[in-house]
Motif scaffolding. Structure first.
Motif, mmCIF file in Angstrom:
data_model
loop_
_atom_site.group_PDB
_atom_site.id
_atom_site.type_symbol
_atom_site.label_atom_id
_atom_site.label_comp_id
_atom_site.label_asym_id
_atom_site.label_seq_id
_atom_site.Cartn_x
_atom_site.Cartn_y
_atom_site.Cartn_z
ATOM 1 N N ALA A 223 0.841 -1.195 0.000
ATOM 2 C CA ALA A 223 0.000 0.000 0.000
ATOM 3 C C ALA A 223 0.872 1.238 0.000
ATOM 4 N N ASN A 224 0.322 2.318 -0.519
ATOM 5 C CA ASN A 224 0.984 3.614 -0.447
ATOM 6 C C ASN A 224 1.276 3.938 1.007
ATOM 7 N N GLN A 225 2.516 4.356 1.300
ATOM 8 C CA GLN A 225 2.932 4.512 2.692
ATOM 9 C C GLN A 225 2.120 5.564 3.427
ATOM 10 N N GLU A 226 1.841 6.679 2.781
ATOM 11 C CA GLU A 226 1.075 7.735 3.437
ATOM 12 C C GLU A 226 -0.332 7.254 3.783
ATOM 13 N N ALA A 227 -0.953 6.553 2.828
ATOM 14 C CA ALA A 227 -2.297 6.029 3.073
ATOM 15 C C ALA A 227 -2.277 4.965 4.169
ATOM 16 N N LEU A 228 -1.237 4.128 4.165
ATOM 17 C CA LEU A 228 -1.132 3.079 5.175
ATOM 18 C C LEU A 228 -0.911 3.671 6.560
ATOM 19 N N ASP A 229 -0.100 4.727 6.645
ATOM 20 C CA ASP A 229 0.123 5.384 7.931
ATOM 21 C C ASP A 229 -1.193 5.884 8.524
ATOM 22 N N ARG A 230 -2.016 6.508 7.692
ATOM 23 C CA ARG A 230 -3.313 6.994 8.169
ATOM 24 C C ARG A 230 -4.187 5.824 8.633
ATOM 25 N N ARG A 231 -4.172 4.740 7.879
ATOM 26 C CA ARG A 231 -4.978 3.581 8.226
ATOM 27 C C ARG A 231 -4.511 2.973 9.551
ATOM 28 N N LEU A 232 -3.198 2.928 9.758
ATOM 29 C CA LEU A 232 -2.665 2.358 10.993
ATOM 30 C C LEU A 232 -3.020 3.214 12.200
ATOM 31 N N ASP A 233 -2.954 4.541 12.044
ATOM 32 C CA ASP A 233 -3.357 5.432 13.137
ATOM 33 C C ASP A 233 -4.835 5.229 13.466
ATOM 34 N N GLU A 234 -5.654 5.093 12.435
ATOM 35 C CA GLU A 234 -7.087 4.864 12.648
ATOM 36 C C GLU A 234 -7.320 3.504 13.315
ATOM 37 N N ARG A 235 -6.483 2.528 12.961
ATOM 38 C CA ARG A 235 -6.657 1.213 13.576
ATOM 39 C C ARG A 235 -6.344 1.261 15.067
ATOM 40 N N VAL A 236 -5.348 2.036 15.465
ATOM 41 C CA VAL A 236 -5.044 2.187 16.888
ATOM 42 C C VAL A 236 -6.241 2.805 17.606
ATOM 43 N N ASP A 237 -6.842 3.834 16.988
ATOM 44 C CA ASP A 237 -8.021 4.457 17.585
ATOM 45 C C ASP A 237 -9.158 3.438 17.719
ATOM 46 N N GLN A 238 -9.314 2.578 16.712
ATOM 47 C CA GLN A 238 -10.347 1.557 16.757
ATOM 48 C C GLN A 238 -10.061 0.528 17.851
ATOM 49 N N MET A 239 -8.793 0.164 18.013
ATOM 50 C CA MET A 239 -8.410 -0.766 19.074
ATOM 51 C C MET A 239 -8.737 -0.191 20.454
ATOM 52 N N LEU A 240 -8.519 1.106 20.616
ATOM 53 C CA LEU A 240 -8.854 1.756 21.889
ATOM 54 C C LEU A 240 -10.363 1.714 22.116
ATOM 55 N N ALA A 241 -11.126 1.941 21.036
ATOM 56 C CA ALA A 241 -12.582 1.906 21.150
ATOM 57 C C ALA A 241 -13.090 0.503 21.481
ATOM 58 N N GLU A 242 -12.353 -0.509 21.049
ATOM 59 C CA GLU A 242 -12.761 -1.899 21.287
ATOM 60 C C GLU A 242 -12.360 -2.408 22.663
ATOM 61 N N GLY A 243 -11.625 -1.596 23.426
ATOM 62 C CA GLY A 243 -11.288 -2.002 24.790
ATOM 63 C C GLY A 243 -9.827 -2.340 24.998
ATOM 64 N N LEU A 244 -8.940 -1.715 24.242
ATOM 65 C CA LEU A 244 -7.508 -1.998 24.369
ATOM 66 C C LEU A 244 -6.996 -1.730 25.781
ATOM 67 N N LEU A 245 -7.371 -0.576 26.344
ATOM 68 C CA LEU A 245 -6.864 -0.228 27.672
ATOM 69 C C LEU A 245 -7.378 -1.200 28.731
ATOM 70 N N GLU A 246 -8.643 -1.580 28.631
ATOM 71 C CA GLU A 246 -9.197 -2.540 29.582
ATOM 72 C C GLU A 246 -8.483 -3.883 29.473
ATOM 73 N N GLU A 247 -8.157 -4.280 28.247
ATOM 74 C CA GLU A 247 -7.435 -5.536 28.049
ATOM 75 C C GLU A 247 -6.054 -5.477 28.689
ATOM 76 N N LEU A 248 -5.361 -4.368 28.491
ATOM 77 C CA LEU A 248 -4.023 -4.211 29.059
ATOM 78 C C LEU A 248 -4.076 -4.174 30.585
ATOM 79 N N GLN A 249 -5.045 -3.443 31.120
ATOM 80 C CA GLN A 249 -5.160 -3.341 32.574
ATOM 81 C C GLN A 249 -5.470 -4.691 33.203
ATOM 82 N N SER A 250 -6.357 -5.462 32.570
ATOM 83 C CA SER A 250 -6.691 -6.791 33.082
ATOM 84 C C SER A 250 -5.473 -7.713 33.032
ATOM 85 N N PHE A 251 -4.756 -7.660 31.922
ATOM 86 C CA PHE A 251 -3.560 -8.487 31.776
ATOM 87 C C PHE A 251 -2.515 -8.074 32.813
#
Length: 445
Positions: A223-251
């Motif tokens: 993928a185009n690097q600039e487009a992929l960078d944006r997608r990866l940043d959005e994926r991190v935001d999505q992971m946070l919305a799905e409960g990333l912090l709660e998962e880390l805290q529980s672990f």
């Protein structure tokens, strides 16, 4: 597509690419169509837990087709190695083939994929010993002791036991210096000799032994690097919305008494160490300071993810595209830049490629034509006496010659430039050096 494969050969489809390009999505779609099974080649997904942070496929996605090598190792196990993975995955792949199914290897851990695709003398010779926890512990203890020596002493020792390999390595490349010393310690012969034996094997090449599956093909999602960078940043935001912090805290609460080593096991996962300060903040930490640590962790996670994607892309280029060899499977590039064009740009071409491979035909498009070729299979080593630096690789050398720092040191010592130029003219290896000789009178070794 019939459920049973008609070919007598052993077809194998490997899906590679940077994180965020859609490897798992494509694997599920292809495995569903071709009645295949997915084998994960991800060193962090083998561990149980941290499903969000390791980006495991969901339970619902796994119902679409059988998945293997996911979530079966205890998180506190730090002795699981690539040899353990290979020893478990290879019989699994053979079983899939014997049942008339098509294996789809998908993952982002480069050395896991290499361990499945190629046979190497080193791992073959040491697989029995390396599979035992005691031997792995011994190896890591050896590494710990070697790390105490420093790069200069490591380089000196490698020069004694394997001068050929030492000549190819940068004196400060600690990881590979230790690897060279450990190979000699484990096998009793120099690393360079092992690589030469691999090269001389029938079907072998300069980087590995022969292919395990001659009929394998590789689908490369890029993928185009600039487009992929944006997608990866959005994926991190999505992971946070799905409960990333709660998962880390529980672990973190569950394994609070464990000794975290960010160089071992699941604790190497991108995301865990980035939030370490936030998870370990004091109880009396203010709301403002807590938010600051959280934002620091989020930005660090995004940065680490983008860097990892670049590392994966570089591996594909170096391993498959820029080193023409006789023991490489065909590689087919699929542009995953625009998710709205997934069907046309990724899925349909991938289906066509797999169908052609199964029928014994050669697909028209290959990624080997998509990247400039580098016909040098051996990295050149250059000495810059003006800057007191050692440069590995011709491209890096020419970039160094164009740098402001190098030009500054050259101007400071024009006499040395002239003397070194005369040395090159009288060098008995002048014919070899001719193609490597840089401008401004510098010499290369």
């Amino acid at each position: 597509m019939a459920a049973h494969l008609a070919r007598k050969a052993s077809p194998l489809v490997v899906i590679v690419g940077a994180t965020g390009t859609g490897k798992s999505k494509l694997a599920i779609e292809l495995a569903s169509k071709f009645h295949g099974e997915v084998v994960s080649a991800d060193s962090m997904q083998v561990y149980h837990g941290l499903d969000i942070i390791t980006n495991k496929v969901s339970a619902a996605e796994q119902t679409a087709c059988p998945h293997h090598m996911i979530g079966f190792v205890d998180p506190l196990v730090s002795t699981y190695t690539v040899v353990d993975f290979r020893s478990q995955a290879l019989p699994l792949i053979e079983d899939i083939l014997l049942r008339g199914k098509l294996p789809f290897i998908v993952g982002g851990t480069n050395y896991y994929i290499e361990a499945l695709l190629w046979d190497t003398l080193l791992t073959s010779n040491t697989s029995t010993e390396m599979s035992s926890s005691a031997a792995v512990a011994t190896e890591r203890a050896s590494r710990t002791e070697l790390l105490k020596l420093g790069s200069s002493e490591l380089y000196r020792r490698l020069e004694e036991v394997d001068p050929e390999m030492a000549c190819c390595l940068h004196p400060r490349n600690v990881r590979k210096l230790i690897r060279g010393l450990q190979v000699y310690e484990q096998v009793g012969i120099p690393w360079s000799s092992l690589l030469r034996r691999q090269h001389e094997q029938p079907g072998g090449g300069p980087l590995s032994g022969p292919l395990r599956y001659p009929d394998a093909c590789v689908l490369w999602l890029y993928a185009n690097q600039e487009a992929l960078d944006r997608r990866l940043d959005e994926r991190v935001d999505q992971m946070l919305a799905e409960g990333l912090l709660e998962e880390l805290q529980s672990f973190h609460r569950h394994y609070a008494l464990a000794k975290f080593d960010f160089q071992q096991g699941i604790f190497q996962s991108i995301g865990f160490k980035e939030f370490h300060d936030y998870l370990n903040r004091p109880l009396d930490c203010s709301v403002q300071e807590s938010e600051k640590l959280l934002q620091k962790g989020i930005e660090a996670l995004k940065l680490a993810t983008r860097r990892y994607a670049r590392k994966q892309y570089k591996w594909v280029k170096n391993r498959f595209l820029q080193r023409p060899q006789n023991n490489l499977p065909p590689v087919f590039g699929l542009d995953a830049t625009d998710p709205s064009l997934w069907e046309k740009a990724v899925l349909e071409p991938a289906v066509s490629i797999v169908e052609s491979c199964l029928q014994g035909e050669t697909p028209v498009v290959s990624a080997m034509n998509m990247e400039p070729q580098n016909h040098s299979s051996k990295q050149l080593r250059f000495n810059c006496d003006f800057c007191s630096k050692i440069i590995i690789g011709e491209r890096q050398w020419h970039a160094h010659l164009r740098s402001k720092g190098h030009r500054y040191h050259v101007k400071k010592n024009r006499r040395k430039v002239t003397e070194l130029a005369k040395t090159v003219e009288h060098n008995p290896l002048n014919e070899t050096l001719e193609l490597q000789r840089p401008s401004d009178g510098e010499t290369s070794q």
